[in-house]
Write a protein that holds these residues in place. Structure first.
Motif, short mmCIF file in Angstrom:
data_model
loop_
_atom_site.label_atom_id
_atom_site.label_comp_id
_atom_site.label_asym_id
_atom_site.label_seq_id
_atom_site.Cartn_x
_atom_site.Cartn_y
_atom_site.Cartn_z
N GLN A 81 0.84 -1.20 0.00
CA GLN A 81 0.00 0.00 0.00
C GLN A 81 0.87 1.26 0.00
O GLN A 81 0.59 2.21 -0.73
N LEU A 82 1.90 1.25 0.82
CA LEU A 82 2.79 2.41 0.89
C LEU A 82 3.53 2.60 -0.43
O LEU A 82 3.63 3.72 -0.95
N MET A 122 1.82 4.50 -3.17
CA MET A 122 1.60 5.93 -3.01
C MET A 122 2.72 6.70 -3.71
O MET A 122 3.90 6.37 -3.57
N ASP A 123 2.35 7.75 -4.42
CA ASP A 123 3.32 8.55 -5.16
C ASP A 123 4.38 9.19 -4.25
O ASP A 123 5.51 9.43 -4.68
N GLU A 124 4.02 9.46 -3.02
CA GLU A 124 4.93 10.16 -2.11
C GLU A 124 6.14 9.31 -1.70
O GLU A 124 7.16 9.84 -1.27
N ALA A 145 10.04 9.09 1.96
CA ALA A 145 9.01 9.94 1.36
C ALA A 145 9.67 11.20 0.81
O ALA A 145 10.52 11.81 1.46
N LEU A 183 0.40 13.70 4.21
CA LEU A 183 0.76 12.29 4.08
C LEU A 183 0.65 11.57 5.42
O LEU A 183 0.03 10.51 5.52
N LYS A 239 -3.25 10.47 5.13
CA LYS A 239 -3.16 9.25 4.31
C LYS A 239 -2.72 8.03 5.10
O LYS A 239 -3.38 7.00 5.10
N ILE A 240 -1.59 8.15 5.77
CA ILE A 240 -1.04 7.00 6.50
C ILE A 240 -1.98 6.55 7.62
O ILE A 240 -2.14 5.35 7.86
#
Length: 91
Positions: free
Chosen positions: A21-22, A25-27, A44, A55, A59-60
């Motif tokens: 999942q992480l 993420m684009d970050e 990140a 983020l 998000k997290i």
């Protein structure tokens, strides 16, 4: 550009799932499973502190198997890889 290193404690049976999942993420440029006190370490790279705040706090936090995080801000890079790339320009 703000670079941070985020350390994660994750439910043991969900480590791979959370890592995927992480990584999606684009970050995050990199996500590692590691030994020691943490289960995952992620790098990140975001535009600014506001993006990092979003983020971490928006998000997290939605990934429920994550039990604990620790976020470290990078001040300066000391990477042989980066130095080699710099000196390779124009070669």
């Amino acid at each position: 550009m703000v670079t941070s290193i985020i350390l994660f404690n994750v439910e043991r049976t969900k480590i791979n799932e959370v890592a995927e999942q992480l990584a999606a993420m684009d970050e995050f440029s990199e996500v590692y499973s590691v030994s020691g006190n943490y289960d995952l370490v992620a790098i990140a790279r975001v535009a600014d502190n506001e993006a990092l705040s979003q983020l971490v706090t928006a998000k997290i936090v939605q990934i429920t198997p994550i039990q604990h995080t620790e976020t470290m801000l990078a001040f300066q890079a000391f990477s042989r890889h980066d130095l080699e790339a710099l000196f390779a320009i124009g070669s």
